[in-house]
Design a protein around this motif. Structure first.
Motif, PDB file in Angstrom:
ATOM      1  N   LEU A  85       0.822  -1.206   0.000  1.00  0.00           N
ATOM      2  CA  LEU A  85       0.000   0.000   0.000  1.00  0.00           C
ATOM      3  C   LEU A  85       0.861   1.262   0.000  1.00  0.00           C
ATOM      4  O   LEU A  85       0.581   2.220  -0.732  1.00  0.00           O
ATOM      5  CB  LEU A  85      -0.921  -0.008   1.227  1.00  0.00           C
ATOM      6  N   LEU A  86       1.917   1.259   0.814  1.00  0.00           N
ATOM      7  CA  LEU A  86       2.759   2.447   0.932  1.00  0.00           C
ATOM      8  C   LEU A  86       3.936   2.449  -0.039  1.00  0.00           C
ATOM      9  O   LEU A  86       4.485   3.511  -0.344  1.00  0.00           O
ATOM     10  CB  LEU A  86       3.288   2.594   2.365  1.00  0.00           C
ATOM     11  N   GLY A  87       4.336   1.276  -0.474  1.00  0.00           N
ATOM     12  CA  GLY A  87       5.411   1.192  -1.444  1.00  0.00           C
ATOM     13  C   GLY A  87       6.799   1.377  -0.857  1.00  0.00           C
ATOM     14  O   GLY A  87       7.719   1.794  -1.575  1.00  0.00           O
ATOM     15  N   PHE A  88       6.994   1.071   0.420  1.00  0.00           N
ATOM     16  CA  PHE A  88       8.346   1.179   0.972  1.00  0.00           C
ATOM     17  C   PHE A  88       9.158  -0.065   0.620  1.00  0.00           C
ATOM     18  O   PHE A  88       8.613  -1.120   0.293  1.00  0.00           O
ATOM     19  CB  PHE A  88       8.345   1.449   2.473  1.00  0.00           C
ATOM     20  N   ASN A  89      10.476   0.061   0.681  1.00  0.00           N
ATOM     21  CA  ASN A  89      11.350  -1.005   0.206  1.00  0.00           C
ATOM     22  C   ASN A  89      11.647  -2.048   1.287  1.00  0.00           C
ATOM     23  O   ASN A  89      11.221  -1.915   2.442  1.00  0.00           O
ATOM     24  CB  ASN A  89      12.643  -0.430  -0.361  1.00  0.00           C
ATOM     25  N   ASP A  90      12.389  -3.087   0.913  1.00  0.00           N
ATOM     26  CA  ASP A  90      12.679  -4.184   1.827  1.00  0.00           C
ATOM     27  C   ASP A  90      13.615  -3.764   2.958  1.00  0.00           C
ATOM     28  O   ASP A  90      13.629  -4.404   4.010  1.00  0.00           O
ATOM     29  CB  ASP A  90      13.274  -5.367   1.064  1.00  0.00           C
ATOM     30  N   ARG A  91      14.410  -2.707   2.742  1.00  0.00           N
ATOM     31  CA  ARG A  91      15.251  -2.199   3.820  1.00  0.00           C
ATOM     32  C   ARG A  91      14.376  -1.749   4.992  1.00  0.00           C
ATOM     33  O   ARG A  91      14.653  -2.051   6.153  1.00  0.00           O
ATOM     34  CB  ARG A  91      16.099  -1.023   3.319  1.00  0.00           C
ATOM     35  N   VAL A  92      13.284  -1.034   4.677  1.00  0.00           N
ATOM     36  CA  VAL A  92      12.346  -0.579   5.710  1.00  0.00           C
ATOM     37  C   VAL A  92      11.610  -1.768   6.303  1.00  0.00           C
ATOM     38  O   VAL A  92      11.412  -1.842   7.526  1.00  0.00           O
ATOM     39  CB  VAL A  92      11.349   0.437   5.122  1.00  0.00           C
ATOM     40  N   LEU A  93      11.212  -2.706   5.455  1.00  0.00           N
ATOM     41  CA  LEU A  93      10.481  -3.887   5.937  1.00  0.00           C
ATOM     42  C   LEU A  93      11.308  -4.668   6.954  1.00  0.00           C
ATOM     43  O   LEU A  93      10.804  -5.040   8.027  1.00  0.00           O
ATOM     44  CB  LEU A  93      10.111  -4.787   4.770  1.00  0.00           C
ATOM     45  N   LYS A  94      12.555  -4.910   6.638  1.00  0.00           N
ATOM     46  CA  LYS A  94      13.416  -5.661   7.559  1.00  0.00           C
ATOM     47  C   LYS A  94      13.651  -4.883   8.852  1.00  0.00           C
ATOM     48  O   LYS A  94      13.715  -5.471   9.935  1.00  0.00           O
ATOM     49  CB  LYS A  94      14.741  -5.990   6.871  1.00  0.00           C
ATOM     50  N   ALA A  95      13.771  -3.566   8.723  1.00  0.00           N
ATOM     51  CA  ALA A  95      13.930  -2.738   9.919  1.00  0.00           C
ATOM     52  C   ALA A  95      12.666  -2.787  10.785  1.00  0.00           C
ATOM     53  O   ALA A  95      12.744  -2.821  12.016  1.00  0.00           O
ATOM     54  CB  ALA A  95      14.248  -1.302   9.515  1.00  0.00           C
TER      55      ALA A  95
END
Length: 275
Positions: A183-193
């Motif tokens: 929905l927000l389109g953030f990347n996997d770096r943010v997801l893992k964080a």
């Protein structure tokens, strides 16, 4: 604008993560857990005001509880995300006819309760507090409320609770998080964080926030409702929970939607409690 704004959040998180992954995760969690609607509307006030009971304090929040007295066992009703206790008005009518003692409460950030944010561990603490206060025999939860009930029973099982009903409830938190990322389109770096932040703050791996895991050793009787066409909580969620919950019964519907206020659903809930 509703489509553009989430993407702006995602871009902001991506940029922030270049400088501090932890801060990006904290901001992403704050946005994720912010409640944007669910306060009591004018047309809901009269109904809820008549039933106001105690205000309970837990984890820095003030929870508004409601009670519709009856002579039979106590039933606790737990609403879902961005809702409030008014959503139970139809089921309450059926339970009153059967003379049950009925209790409900507004989650933090919802209804008349304090706060602006809600997440599953907090909801679990609130449910535990209400159970300790009112000693219900039966629990009924809709959507996130159903998941929160199973989370509560997993962490703080109560011997006096005998039956549990969930209605259109999600199961796997990682699926909810995947949808949030999309929905927000953030990347996997943010997801893992985000996942690391959850582990640090709550001591749980994201994949352990799972109703199908919560019920693996639950030997109480359960009744699960889920509509095949539910667009807010995937149908397979309740299928997965039912497969792991030995004492559960699964009712699949088609075309009743996510809320499930229909008389046939409420009649089945009352019948299950009276077995």
């Amino acid at each position: 604008m509703n489509k553009i704004t989430p993407k702006l959040y995602g871009k902001y998180f991506n940029l922030l993560a270049l400088f501090s992954k932890k801060k990006a995760a904290q901001k992403a969690f704050e946005v994720f857990s912010t409640v944007r609607k669910g306060r009591v509307l004018p047309q809901q006030q009269e109904y809820l005001n008549r039933a106001k009971d105690q205000v309970l304090e837990i984890a820095g929040h003030r929870l508004q509880t409601y009670r519709w007295p009856g002579t039979k066992e106590t039933v606790l009703l737990v609403h879902g995300w961005e809702s409030n206790s008014f959503r139970w008005r139809n089921l309450i009518g059926f339970l009153q006819e059967a003379n049950y003692d009925i209790v409900a409460f507004d989650a933090p950030g919802h209804g008349y309760s304090s706060g602006k944010n809600l997440h599953l561990p907090l909801y679990g603490q609130c449910i535990r507090k209400v159970i300790e206060t009112y000693d219900p025999k039966y629990l009924v939860g809709h959507s996130l409320g159903g998941m929160a009930i199973l989370y509560t029973e997993y962490n703080w099982p109560n011997k006096n609770v005998e039956k549990i009903v969930t209605i259109g409830s999600p199961s796997e938190f990682h699926e909810i998080l995947d949808h949030y990322q999309e929905l927000l389109g953030f990347n996997d770096r943010v997801l893992k964080a985000f996942e690391a932040y959850g582990l640090e703050r709550f001591g749980f791996d994201i994949r352990h926030f799972s109703s199908s895991k919560f019920v693996a050793d639950n030997h109480k009787k359960g009744l699960l409702f889920h509509d095949e066409l539910d667009v807010l909580a995937p149908f397979h969620a309740s299928e997965k929970v039912h497969a792991r919950w030995k004492g559960s019964r699964f009712v699949r519907t088609k075309g009743l939607g996510h809320s499930m206020h229909q008389p046939e659903i409420n009649e089945q809930i009352v019948a299950f409690l009276e077995e």
